[in-house]
Design an enzyme around this catalytic site. Structure first.
Site, mmCIF file in Angstrom:
data_model
loop_
_atom_site.group_PDB
_atom_site.id
_atom_site.type_symbol
_atom_site.label_atom_id
_atom_site.label_comp_id
_atom_site.label_asym_id
_atom_site.label_seq_id
_atom_site.Cartn_x
_atom_site.Cartn_y
_atom_site.Cartn_z
ATOM 1 N N THR A 26 0.846 -1.193 0.000
ATOM 2 C CA THR A 26 0.000 0.000 0.000
ATOM 3 C C THR A 26 0.881 1.241 0.000
ATOM 4 O OG1 THR A 26 -1.788 -1.125 1.168
ATOM 5 C CG2 THR A 26 -1.736 1.273 1.351
ATOM 6 N N SER A 28 2.157 5.178 -2.108
ATOM 7 C CA SER A 28 2.377 5.848 -3.390
ATOM 8 C C SER A 28 3.420 5.156 -4.263
ATOM 9 C CB SER A 28 2.782 7.308 -3.146
ATOM 10 O OG SER A 28 3.931 7.379 -2.324
ATOM 11 N N ASP A 82 6.402 -3.644 -0.965
ATOM 12 C CA ASP A 82 5.706 -2.566 -0.271
ATOM 13 C C ASP A 82 6.622 -1.351 -0.204
ATOM 14 O OD1 ASP A 82 3.666 -1.323 1.140
ATOM 15 O OD2 ASP A 82 3.460 -2.922 2.620
ATOM 16 N N ALA A 84 8.081 2.136 2.062
ATOM 17 C CA ALA A 84 8.497 2.432 3.432
ATOM 18 C C ALA A 84 8.635 3.942 3.561
ATOM 19 C CB ALA A 84 9.820 1.740 3.767
ATOM 20 N N GLY A 97 2.529 5.262 6.963
ATOM 21 C CA GLY A 97 2.052 6.577 6.539
ATOM 22 C C GLY A 97 0.713 6.499 5.825
ATOM 23 N N GLU A 104 -0.177 -4.668 6.637
ATOM 24 C CA GLU A 104 1.129 -4.800 5.976
ATOM 25 C C GLU A 104 2.037 -5.760 6.740
ATOM 26 O OE1 GLU A 104 1.431 -0.419 3.796
ATOM 27 O OE2 GLU A 104 2.237 -0.674 5.810
#
Length: 227
Positions: A26, A28, A82, A84, A97, A104
């Protein structure tokens, strides 16, 4: 910055091969990984099964035609990619965030190879400049907030508009403004032992590779294998 995130995400997708069960992160940067997997499923006939880390990623993956399974229906995951929010030199990281830290971490735990995709700004000497998310049950959350306040952690409830954000798992998030976390492992253990804390955003010693995109290109950092 967005271009760097895309490069990191697309690079990570190169590790995915036919027949894999993959964890879909998950955020950007992970977004671009999921997009690339969707493209490969459609254009190349890539055969994979995805396990998602948030309702946002589930919606994205479904829209791309990526077959999905529940975490409860699998025993292991071949590869999870993923993002970070911070990564230190010891391969510890802060995540959450995007408010998906609990899911996660649940997906990361049965994963054989865990990869983070980041832009170079996320690589830091010490964790803590990014506020540390702590997911807490709603019952007793204000009391826990005061405990964190008294300890000097500078807590704040994560907000969505005028009200407290509620996670996919129906919990609150308290962000701790710590500045510098000198011993992430010890602090993680402290939070693990705090009643009312469901999970925290310290992902210590979990990642296998970090794909870092910068203006100079892509670097793949390998975490040292535990002996």
């Amino acid at each position: 910055m967005e271009a760097l995130k895309k490069i990191a995400g697309v690079t990570a997708a190169q590790y995915v091969t036919d027949g894999m069960t993959i964890g879909l992160g998950t955020g950007s940067t992970a977004y671009y990984f999921v997009e690339e997997i969707g493209r490969r499923v459609k254009q190349e006939g890539l055969q994979v099964v995805g396990v998602t880390t948030s309702s946002v990623t589930s919606k994205q993956a479904e829209g791309l035609g990526i077959p999905l399974k529940s975490i409860d229906d699998i025993d292991s995951i071949d590869l999870t990619v993923d993002g970070a929010d911070e990564v230190d030199k010891d391969f510890n990281g802060i995540k959450g965030g995007g408010a998906a830290l609990l899911m996660e971490k649940i997906v990361a735990t049965p994963t054989k190879e865990y990869i983070w995709v980041v832009d170079a700004s996320k690589m830091v000497e010490h964790l803590g400049a990014f506020k540390l998310p702590v997911e807490v049950v709603q019952y007793g959350a204000d009391r826990l907030f005061r405990v964190f306040e008294k300890a000097g952690y500078k807590p704040s409830f994560r907000m969505k508009g005028d009200s407290r954000l509620v996670t996919d798992m129906q919990n609150y998030i308290i962000d701790l403004d710590l500045g510098c976390i000198k011993d992430p492992v010890a602090f993680g253990h402290l939070l693990d032992g705090t009643v009312g804390v469901v999970e925290h955003g310290l992902f210590n010693g979990m990642v296998d590779k970090v794909i870092v995109a910068s203006k100079d290109g892509v670097t793949v950092l390998e975490a040292p294998k535990a002996s």
